[in-house]
Design a protein around this motif. Structure first.
Motif, mmCIF file in Angstrom:
data_model
loop_
_atom_site.group_PDB
_atom_site.id
_atom_site.type_symbol
_atom_site.label_atom_id
_atom_site.label_comp_id
_atom_site.label_asym_id
_atom_site.label_seq_id
_atom_site.Cartn_x
_atom_site.Cartn_y
_atom_site.Cartn_z
ATOM 1 N N ASP A 24 1.890 -6.819 3.833
ATOM 2 C CA ASP A 24 2.592 -5.806 4.217
ATOM 3 C C ASP A 24 3.128 -4.937 3.289
ATOM 4 O O ASP A 24 4.089 -3.985 3.385
ATOM 5 C CB ASP A 24 3.610 -6.488 5.239
ATOM 6 N N LEU A 25 3.154 -5.390 2.024
ATOM 7 C CA LEU A 25 3.818 -4.552 0.821
ATOM 8 C C LEU A 25 2.988 -3.139 0.632
ATOM 9 O O LEU A 25 1.817 -3.001 0.758
ATOM 10 C CB LEU A 25 3.616 -5.233 -0.718
ATOM 11 N N ALA A 26 3.961 -2.318 0.620
ATOM 12 C CA ALA A 26 3.293 -0.942 0.330
ATOM 13 C C ALA A 26 2.325 -0.657 -1.024
ATOM 14 O O ALA A 26 1.716 -0.069 -1.114
ATOM 15 C CB ALA A 26 4.886 0.007 0.012
ATOM 16 N N SER A 27 2.782 -1.413 -2.005
ATOM 17 C CA SER A 27 2.183 -1.503 -3.299
ATOM 18 C C SER A 27 0.606 -2.046 -3.095
ATOM 19 O O SER A 27 -0.149 -1.214 -3.420
ATOM 20 C CB SER A 27 2.919 -2.100 -4.259
ATOM 21 N N ASP A 28 0.480 -3.061 -2.001
ATOM 22 C CA ASP A 28 -0.750 -3.378 -1.879
ATOM 23 C C ASP A 28 -1.619 -2.463 -1.021
ATOM 24 O O ASP A 28 -2.728 -2.516 -1.309
ATOM 25 C CB ASP A 28 -0.722 -4.745 -1.316
ATOM 26 N N ASN A 29 -0.734 -2.035 -0.132
ATOM 27 C CA ASN A 29 -1.412 -0.918 0.598
ATOM 28 C C ASN A 29 -2.122 0.344 -0.105
ATOM 29 O O ASN A 29 -3.317 0.683 -0.063
ATOM 30 C CB ASN A 29 -0.482 -0.283 1.857
ATOM 31 N N GLN A 30 -1.342 0.788 -0.950
ATOM 32 C CA GLN A 30 -1.641 1.619 -1.903
ATOM 33 C C GLN A 30 -2.817 1.362 -2.791
ATOM 34 O O GLN A 30 -3.734 2.179 -2.848
ATOM 35 C CB GLN A 30 -0.531 2.207 -2.784
ATOM 36 N N LYS A 31 -2.705 0.228 -3.294
ATOM 37 C CA LYS A 31 -3.978 -0.221 -4.139
ATOM 38 C C LYS A 31 -5.205 -0.333 -3.454
ATOM 39 O O LYS A 31 -6.239 0.058 -3.945
ATOM 40 C CB LYS A 31 -3.590 -1.603 -4.675
ATOM 41 N N ALA A 32 -5.150 -0.977 -2.087
ATOM 42 C CA ALA A 32 -6.136 -1.136 -1.344
ATOM 43 C C ALA A 32 -6.739 0.407 -1.231
ATOM 44 O O ALA A 32 -8.199 0.568 -1.008
ATOM 45 C CB ALA A 32 -6.015 -1.537 0.128
#
Length: 117
Positions: free
Chosen positions: A57-65
């Motif tokens: 749910d982390l925004a940084s992980d979403n952006q990286k994906a």
């Protein structure tokens, strides 16, 4: 009506293939946990909107994906061209699928209502 059936069929096939390509061909760690949930095709099959979800749910992980999927777009299209018998492989756009988070939010709200009663 027949065209709608075809777009749905092609969308399902692209969904299956993209999931397989992400698991087997793309080595980018940013897309390791990505799952394709849906593909919406334009009527003329020129464009496919690919919805994905990740466990984090982390925004940084979403952006990286999202960045990883954009970088892998060429590889995905090349592999789709090899595996599908289409005249032209559609352009791909990737969008985060918010429906699962929305469903979880509604579910939590219903549980909170039950606790109050």
């Amino acid at each position: 009506m027949a065209n709608s059936f075809r777009t749905d069929r092609v969308g399902m096939e692209i969904k299956r293939e993209v999931n397989e390509i992400l698991q087997k061909k793309v080595r980018d760690p940013r897309v390791a946990g990505v799952t394709i949930t849906d593909v919406q095709m334009l009527g003329d099959l020129s464009m496919a909107k690919v919805y994905y979800t990740i466990m984090s749910d982390l925004a940084s992980d979403n952006q990286k994906a999202q960045i990883g999927l954009e970088k892998a777009k060429g590889t995905i299209k090349r592999e789709l061209g090899k595996n599908l018998t289409l005249y032209k492989i559609p352009d791909l756009t990737f969008e985060k699928d918010e429906s699962i988070a929305y469903g979880n939010k509604i579910d939590q709200m219903l549980r909170d209502l039950e606790k109050r009663d």
